[in-house]
Write an enzyme that holds these catalytic residues in place. Structure first.
Site, short mmCIF file in Angstrom:
data_model
loop_
_atom_site.label_atom_id
_atom_site.label_comp_id
_atom_site.label_asym_id
_atom_site.label_seq_id
_atom_site.Cartn_x
_atom_site.Cartn_y
_atom_site.Cartn_z
CD GLU B 49 -1.86 -2.41 1.66
OE1 GLU B 49 -0.61 -2.60 2.22
OE2 GLU B 49 -2.55 -3.20 1.89
CE LYS B 161 -17.35 -6.01 3.45
NZ LYS B 161 -16.65 -7.58 3.81
#
Lengths: 178, 588
Positions: B49, B161
């Site tokens: 990342e 989420k």
């Protein structure tokens, strides 16, 4: 009542009035800017304003003027900060509230009560040997109140931190409002 | 139109003009990755990342458009903290989207949960935890607005989420797209000042017209404000020499007679000394960084300062300016030129004092203290400066070069001739080792028409080399030059000079890893270059390859040090030049 006028705050004492968006995380953003530079927040009061989208923070910090200028500029960079003004104690009205539990048996109770009366406070709670009292005053007078009660034995104390607004222009309206 | 948060997020990115994003999926961000399959946005799958973040930065450096990275929650979010901080320090416009555990799980120490907005608060221009699906279009618009206006910077949007998962009723929203006015009114505390104060600009013009030893101190803000042309006009009209900081290399052409090059700790003697002796510093989008000023109290002691910056907090942060101007560099320079014309009655040159002595002083310094190194044919090892000169000579004029952090970065800044803006991609403020490989990949993605070289050290390369797998897979033909001196070179230089040659934990080995085999395993063409005569041909060969990444490993001399050098904490007047040159002033 003939109490002396409130003395000016200590030279390193600065009072900032910070108008912010009233939403989660904003207080943390403001507080962490002070923390990052190792400046101690002496007191802090927060509550929504008349417009519920905004809150006003009154922050008292112990910082020299030069670094304070940088902190204020950094605060201004926070997206959720609307406006910051440093309140000069001479041009602002200031108040603070204290809740204080003090030892006071039957003999001392009258002395404590007279002090509470002198500071235009109230008794909130009472037991055989303790009193919980409150007063709302200029912060420096609350210092005196605290000092005068200390010999009796302060069991617990909670002060709210200073809140402040600019003084009104005697002849004018709508000065410096958001 | 009813949609879900995940689709709305991708659609919002499309409407913001995003054509490419860098990322790596994971549990919490899964629902946002599904609509990517149907989106025209190109997603580049990174191997770590941190790589996604630096690629987004490289893209932004090269294009001026915001870089976009998307990763999942927890460890992915913490892995991208370094690029966020890097972008924050160097004012790079970037939008980072992180997944977050579902709203009801926040604060429960759920799997891969971390307090992303808390962790990134001090390294972002702004961040936001979105808690309702209907907020997504507005928050994304705000993020791009904040990242790209005022002083640019990174913005992070944290997305739980449940608000993006179509299976969850909380993800439903009626699609809308806020107008510019709605975005502005939703940010009551954000109003960057772009236009300079007219009176201050006039004051600045007056100072310029009376200065005898003026220097323009151009910083990265010139590039952010797309002000390179305006800067050139100002310099030429006033005939004032320009130093370009590490972040401003390319903002003013190195080949221009008025360009003095880079100032600072490893700046060239003339740039450092001209600032030091100036009676007026015209600071344009620069921030008086400690690497430029040296000991602040002793910096440019006789200079008055005009300081132009879009960030009011920069004015007076380090040095109190005589004329502070808050505003966009391009707009302010244009206004300044107008003011100079007005005040001088049109003939700016005639209105200024005679500066011929100052000019000849400057050219005297340039003659006396050029950058020097010596590469002998019989040397066992390559001089890094020689490699850089060869790289520059054999690259096209508009080639983009990225670098890591350390000696190789300083040599690249010194020996590359930057004649075009947006050709230099580096980590200035944070000094992030490992920046160059992913940043070069991002730059190449943004400018596929340009050749892109990453100049890297062996220490840096080992930190982020895995992104060459990304480059090979995605057919991003970047070129990497490793200056392998088997050391953490800049640390070694300090230990040699300031720690009595006591080398503590800086040796890396020239052969372990085997950089050629490693690069080949990652899908690159790789060559090892050991002698001076091999350098040119190897570079030419690398420049011809355009279908995959290339890595050249140059075996360089670890004894070589970066000069000039202003020792940390010392005055710029104590500058130390190359040992082969007579030391100026009192420095030994």
């Amino acid at each position: 009542m003939n109490l002396p006028p409130p003395p000016g705050p200590a030279p390193k004492h600065h009072v900032l009035s910070v108008l912010v968006e009233n939403r989660a995380g904003v207080l943390a953003r403001v507080a962490s800017l002070f923390a990052r530079r190792g400046y101690n927040i002496f007191s802090l009061a927060v509550a929504p304003t008349q417009d519920e989208r905004f809150s006003r923070l009154t922050v008292v910090v112990d910082v020299e003027s030069a670094p304070l200028e940088q902190v204020v500029k950094q605060l201004n960079k926070l997206i959720n900060v609307i406006k910051i003004s440093e309140l000069d104690p001479r041009d602002s009205v200031e108040r603070e509230l204290v809740l204080l539990t003090v030892r006071a048996n039957a003999e001392q109770r009258q002395q404590v009560l007279s002090l509470v009366e002198l500071f235009e406070g109230h008794v909130l709670d009472v037991s055989v040997d303790e009193l919980t009292v409150t007063a709302e005053e200029h912060p420096s007078r609350l210092d005196d109140f605290e000092e005068l009660l200390r010999p009796f034995g302060i069991v617990d104390i909670q002060r709210t931190g200073r809140v402040a607004l600019p003084k009104l222009e005697p002849g004018g309206v709508g000065s410096n409002r958001h | 139109m009813v949609t879900n948060g995940g689709s709305a997020l991708i659609k919002a990115l499309e409407l913001e003009g995003v054509e490419v994003m860098f990322g790596l999926p994971g549990g919490a961000i899964l629902p946002v990755y599904d609509p990517i399959i149907d989106s025209p946005i190109r997603h580049i799958l990174v191997r770590h990342e941190q790589g996604a973040g630096h690629m987004a930065e490289g893209f932004a450096h090269a294009t001026g458009r915001p870089g976009v990275a998307m990763v999942t929650s927890g460890p992915a979010a913490t892995n991208i903290v370094t690029p966020l901080c890097d972008a924050y320090m160097d004012s790079v416009p970037m939008v980072v989207i992180t997944g977050q555990v579902p709203t009801p799980a926040i604060g429960t120490d759920a799997f891969q949960e971390c307090d992303t907005v808390g962790i990134t608060r001090s390294v972002t221009k702004h961040n936001e935890l979105v808690t309702r699906a209907e907020d997504i279009p507005l928050v994304i618009r705000q993020a791009f607005h904040i990242a790209t206006t005022g002083r640019p910077g990174p913005v992070l949007v944290d997305i739980p989420k449940d608000i993006v998962d179509p299976a969850n009723p909380r993800s439903a929203l009626d699609w809308y797209w806020p107008t510019d006015a709605e975005v502005a009114s939703s940010l009551p505390g954000y109003k960057p000042t772009t236009k300079g104060h007219a009176k201050k600009i006039r004051d600045a013009a007056e100072l310029i017209l009376s200065a005898r030893r003026p220097i323009i101190y151009a910083g990265g803000g010139i590039l952010k404000a797309r002000a390179a042309e305006a800067l050139r006009e100002l310099a030429e009209l006033t005939d004032i020499s320009v130093v370009t900081t590490l972040m401003a290399r390319g903002a003013f052409p190195d080949d221009h007679p008025l360009c003095l090059g880079m100032p600072g700790m490893h700046g060239n003697y003339t740039a450092v000394t001209a600032m030091q002796e100036a009676d007026l510093l015209i600071a344009l989008g620069s921030r008086f960084d400690d690497r430029v000023t040296g000991k602040v109290d002793a910096f440019a002691p006789e200079a008055k300062v005009i300081h132009v910056d879009i960030d009011p907090a920069e004015l007076g942060k380090v040095r109190r300016p005589d004329v502070p101007i808050v505003g966009d560099c391009r707009l302010v320079i244009e206004e300044l030129v107008t003011a100079l014309r007005d005040l001088s009655g049109g003939d700016i040159a005639a209105a200024q004092p005679d500066r011929s002595t100052w000019r000849s002083t400057i050219s005297g310094w340039q003659e006396r203290y050029p950058l020097v190194y010596e590469q002998s044919a019989g040397d066992d090892l390559l001089k890094p400066q020689f490699v850089l000169e060869q790289l520059w000579e054999r690259a096209p004029e508009d080639c983009i070069v990225a670098s890591g952090v350390g000696q190789h970065q300083m040599w690249t800044s010194q020996y590359w001739r930057f004649n075009h803006p947006y050709t230099w991609v580096n980590s200035g403020g944070l000094g992030t080792m490992g920046f160059s490989v992913p940043a070069a990949i991002g730059a190449k993605v943004g400018r596929p028409d340009r050749m892109v070289w990453a100049v890297d050290g062996d220490g840096c390369f080992q930190m982020t080399a895995q992104e060459l797998v990304t480059a090979a897979t995605e057919r991003i033909p970047v070129k990497v030059a490793i200056l392998n001196n088997a050391y953490l070179g800049m640390v070694r230089q300090w230990q040699e000079m300031f720690y009595d040659e006591r080398y503590s934990e800086v040796y890396l080995s020239p052969d372990l890893p085997d950089y050629v085999k490693w690069s080949e395993a990652m899908g690159c063409v790789a060559l090892r270059v050991e002698s001076p005569e091999e350098v040119g041909p190897a570079i030419d060969k690398a420049n011809e390859i355009d279908d995959r990444p290339v890595v050249l490993e140059f075996r360089t001399d670890s004894n070589e040090k970066v000069f000039p050098m202003v020792p940390a904490g010392r005055s710029n007047s104590d500058i130390v030049v190359d040992p082969s040159q007579p030391q100026p002033g009192g420095a030994q």
